[in-house]
Design an enzyme around this catalytic site. Structure first.
Site: not given
Lengths: 213, 119
Positions: A118, A121-123
């Site tokens: 990702c 972000c941090s999906c």
């Protein structure tokens, strides 16, 4: 690097080493968490019981859920088709609710290796794998994986032949990917539960492959 | 930071090999502290209750800028974003927050003391 903690020795329920106790002195942000939580409870947004239950549910999620889905796909061709067509629906069939997010399963073959990142972000498919490891959220992983995936994979100990195509999938807030690793050779005699044991977290992110036994 | 003609913001990291921190993949991997799990739970629950969206979470995180990304931990940034969103939604006021944080900090010097006193 010891990125994969599938053996659970000395690990928390979510499959991570226990973090060093942070309860030395109350930090500003910890105080904010307590204050925000209490205010949200007092204003009727959430209850203390809901917060506790949510944490229990979070702790109960770990990569074994994703591994069960992969093992089913390895042993049930019709399920595999359904998983590739609609990852969210196929996961729900097995009792794993991935929420409103669109889950897309991508399959590794002899010719194609998939890896998930990702960049924004941090999906992460947290409902099937638990919370993301720290490195997944790092600038190094986010910036480099889309540009030099083979170098990144090599740092995880995975060196792919040049004739294997590497496909990098960039997740979004509304869409998550999970990799179906290739089933290892010589596993014809194993049942679904035994196969699931071979499926590591890293193999479902695509920075590793399934164990061979 | 030098202006970037691509129009990319700092969080749009994909392909930014020139960044000094785009080095080896770090070997960090640990479980989270209770207060961090509570932040996560509050974010998820607030979303389920319809007072918050992941877009609201991200907007504040991204507006915090690159410095916060490098100096604050993941859930420090999340609690700051959750708080900002709750303030904007009118769930509580800045005065409510300030008074409650002072009260929390007066309860004790550890997280356990400050939490248990309010439980």
């Amino acid at each position: 690097m010891p990125h994969d903690h599938h053996d659970h020795a000395g690990l928390s329920p979510s499959g991570h080493p226990y973090r060093e106790d942070q309860d030395n002195s109350l930090s500003y942000w910890q105080a904010m968490e307590i204050a925000v939580r209490e205010l949200m409870i007092e204003k009727g947004i959430v209850t203390a019981e809901e917060v506790a239950a949510q944490i229990d549910a979070m702790d109960a999620r770990d990569p074994s859920q994703g591994a069960a889905v992969v093992a089913r796909a390895w042993t049930d061709p019709a399920f595999r088709e359904r998983l590739l067509a609609d990852g969210s629906a196929a996961s729900a069939e097995m009792g794993f609710d991935v929420g409103p997010m669109k889950l897309i399963a991508v399959e590794n073959t002899a010719d194609v290796h998939n890896v998930v990142v990702c960049t924004l972000c941090s999906c992460y498919p947290r409902n099937l794998l638990g919370l993301p490891p720290d490195w997944y959220k790092s600038r190094a992983y986010r910036s480099r994986t889309v540009r030099e995936p083979r170098k990144v994979l090599a740092e995880f100990g995975l060196t792919l032949p040049e004739n294997v195509t590497v496909r990098v999938h960039d997740s979004t807030a509304d869409m998550r990917y999970i990799v179906i690793p290739a089933r290892p050779d010589g596993t014809d005699g194993l049942d679904e539960a035994a196969l699931a044991e071979l499926v590591t977290r890293d193999s479902m992110i695509g920075v590793g492959v399934a164990k061979t036994g | 930071m030098t202006p970037d003609a691509t129009g990319k913001r700092w969080h749009d990291m994909g392909g930014d090999l020139a960044h000094p921190l785009a080095g080896p993949i770090p070997d960090g991997d640990h479980d989270f502290a209770l207060w961090e799990k509570r932040v996560d739970a509050l974010v998820i629950l607030a979303g389920l209750k319809g007072v918050f969206t992941v877009d609201g979470l991200r907007r504040v995180l991204e507006d915090m800028g690159e410095d916060a990304f490098e100096t604050m931990t993941y859930y420090e940034r999340w609690v700051a974003s959750l708080n900002q969103n709750m303030l904007e939604q009118g769930v509580y006021s800045v005065a409510d927050l300030g008074a409650r944080m002072a009260e929390v900090q007066a309860r004790g010097t550890t997280y356990a003391d400050a939490t248990d006193a309010g439980a």
